[in-house]
Design a protein around this motif. Sequence first.
Motif, PDB file in Angstrom:
ATOM      1  N   GLU A 206       0.843  -1.193   0.000  1.00  0.00           N
ATOM      2  CA  GLU A 206       0.000   0.000   0.000  1.00  0.00           C
ATOM      3  C   GLU A 206       0.878   1.242   0.000  1.00  0.00           C
ATOM      4  OE1 GLU A 206      -3.316   0.154  -0.175  1.00  0.00           O
ATOM      5  OE2 GLU A 206      -3.412  -2.033  -0.356  1.00  0.00           O
ATOM      6  N   ASP A 207       0.326   2.341  -0.548  1.00  0.00           N
ATOM      7  CA  ASP A 207       1.038   3.605  -0.476  1.00  0.00           C
ATOM      8  C   ASP A 207       1.276   3.972   0.978  1.00  0.00           C
ATOM      9  OD1 ASP A 207       1.117   3.879  -3.207  1.00  0.00           O
ATOM     10  OD2 ASP A 207      -0.734   5.073  -3.311  1.00  0.00           O
ATOM     11  N   GLY A 208       2.438   4.548   1.256  1.00  0.00           N
ATOM     12  CA  GLY A 208       2.765   4.944   2.612  1.00  0.00           C
ATOM     13  C   GLY A 208       1.942   6.135   3.072  1.00  0.00           C
ATOM     14  N   PRO A 209       2.088   6.523   4.344  1.00  0.00           N
ATOM     15  CA  PRO A 209       1.301   7.643   4.888  1.00  0.00           C
ATOM     16  C   PRO A 209       1.654   8.980   4.239  1.00  0.00           C
ATOM     17  CG  PRO A 209       2.976   6.921   6.449  1.00  0.00           C
ATOM     18  CD  PRO A 209       2.955   5.908   5.360  1.00  0.00           C
ATOM     19  N   GLN A 210       2.827   9.045   3.599  1.00  0.00           N
ATOM     20  CA  GLN A 210       3.235  10.293   2.955  1.00  0.00           C
ATOM     21  C   GLN A 210       3.154  10.176   1.435  1.00  0.00           C
ATOM     22  OE1 GLN A 210       7.090  10.929   4.789  1.00  0.00           O
ATOM     23  NE2 GLN A 210       6.191  12.224   6.366  1.00  0.00           N
ATOM     24  N   SER A 211       2.117   9.513   0.966  1.00  0.00           N
ATOM     25  CA  SER A 211       1.940   9.377  -0.479  1.00  0.00           C
ATOM     26  C   SER A 211       1.343  10.656  -1.042  1.00  0.00           C
ATOM     27  CB  SER A 211       1.043   8.187  -0.797  1.00  0.00           C
ATOM     28  OG  SER A 211      -0.256   8.409  -0.276  1.00  0.00           O
ATOM     29  N   GLY A 212       1.478  10.833  -2.356  1.00  0.00           N
ATOM     30  CA  GLY A 212       0.962  12.038  -2.986  1.00  0.00           C
ATOM     31  C   GLY A 212       1.002  11.913  -4.493  1.00  0.00           C
ATOM     32  N   LEU A 213       1.165  13.044  -5.162  1.00  0.00           N
ATOM     33  CA  LEU A 213       1.133  13.077  -6.613  1.00  0.00           C
ATOM     34  C   LEU A 213       2.201  12.184  -7.234  1.00  0.00           C
ATOM     35  CD1 LEU A 213       0.039  14.221  -9.261  1.00  0.00           C
ATOM     36  CD2 LEU A 213       1.499  16.232  -8.910  1.00  0.00           C
ATOM     37  N   LEU A 214       3.368  12.101  -6.628  1.00  0.00           N
ATOM     38  CA  LEU A 214       4.423  11.250  -7.192  1.00  0.00           C
ATOM     39  C   LEU A 214       4.001   9.782  -7.200  1.00  0.00           C
ATOM     40  CD1 LEU A 214       7.734  12.769  -5.752  1.00  0.00           C
ATOM     41  CD2 LEU A 214       6.610  13.221  -7.941  1.00  0.00           C
ATOM     42  N   ASP A 215       3.316   9.349  -6.154  1.00  0.00           N
ATOM     43  CA  ASP A 215       2.836   7.961  -6.109  1.00  0.00           C
ATOM     44  C   ASP A 215       1.843   7.713  -7.241  1.00  0.00           C
ATOM     45  OD1 ASP A 215       3.729   6.847  -3.159  1.00  0.00           O
ATOM     46  OD2 ASP A 215       3.341   9.001  -3.185  1.00  0.00           O
ATOM     47  N   GLU A 216       1.001   8.699  -7.508  1.00  0.00           N
ATOM     48  CA  GLU A 216       0.022   8.550  -8.588  1.00  0.00           C
ATOM     49  C   GLU A 216       0.702   8.518  -9.959  1.00  0.00           C
ATOM     50  OE1 GLU A 216      -2.708  11.716  -7.969  1.00  0.00           O
ATOM     51  OE2 GLU A 216      -3.118  11.119  -5.895  1.00  0.00           O
TER      52      GLU A 216
END
Length: 403
Positions: A206-216
């Motif tokens: 799963e995406d970490g708690p500090q995910s954002g636009l880069l993860d997308e």
Amino acid sequence: MTRPITFPQDRSCPYEPPAGYRSLRQEGPLTRVTLYDGSTAWAVTGHAEARRLLGDPRLSADRRKPGFPMTSHVLTALRHLPPLLFNADEPEHGRQRRMLIPGFGVPRIRALRPRIQQIVDELLDTMVEQGPPAELVSAFALPVPSMAISLLLGVPYEDHTSFEELSRLVMRGSGPEESAAARGKMLGYLEGLLIDKERRRRQGQEDGPQSGLLDELVRDRLLTGQTDHEEIARLAFNLLVAGHETTTNMISLGTLLLLERPDRTAALRADPGLLPQTVDELMRHLSVVDELLRVATEDIPCGTQVIRAGEGVVFNTSMINRDADHFPEPDELRLDRAGQHHLAFGFGVHQCLGQNLARLELEVALGTLFRRLPRLRSSVTVDELPIKPGDTIQGLIEFPVEW
């Protein structure tokens, strides 16, 4: 024939355009200027002319093209790099912009308001706890947008201080070598971060708690083969630098200007609903990004002049946003302006992608600052404040305050 005035010039007052630009206003909406390397370019100072030309596809943002106006050694050192977003033409510009638009839409930015409010409150808590005096740029104006853009992108919170220093060196390094080295370090970090995000995604984590636009972007663009690590890292680099350099300067200069106009500050405290239009008027009045650069790819008639193919064009934003033909009392800070369309965010296809985020940050930062510190004041006179040079984003290097 007199030599054209030089561009850019340093400000003598941090919130006013250089005095030397007044002659540009007097000479008309389009006139010649001399750049730092001795070359010449057209300077646009008229609002109507700027809107028309910024929407003209015959003006290119690609700084690799012959005749592109260079206004500093930092830009000259970057001239050879492939075009990216801010300095790319269509169709490449549109492709890259479409990758980023979902991350900067109004619903996404509105959802960040509680977290940005928390960031602002925590920074002010620390300032109050440590007691006056304080240095407002490093304690408040810089970390607010730095943390906000890191939050949006999904960059770990603890790394924002290193980005702030590297960004400073990129924009105002001692020379091309130092600027290039800082740029390389930041890009190397971002590529490593993207590789880690890709690994997590491929392993089904799963995406970490500090995910954002880069993860997308990793999920939707990298893993689908539509782009690569290098392009995403370069896009993130540009967003990190642009996303906090501009807003940092707006927070510090906006605070200074409002402190110098106590009647405006009193009106804002009495009616917080004035915040959105106050932010827009500050954007117009301060024009911290004082240059938008283009080069003509064909001859372009403009009024009585003709911009020839291969000639550079500099949009002098501080003068465009004080065009008396468009803005009544252009040199006054008026909180009752509405619908006059300043060009602080540019215009046309390259209009600033992050303007919704910038407005939100400024509303929260300035509104909270003046509410919580009603006795805020500068510790020095305006002419004692160190100002950034004219060949970079305009702002204060330091701003000592007390309350």
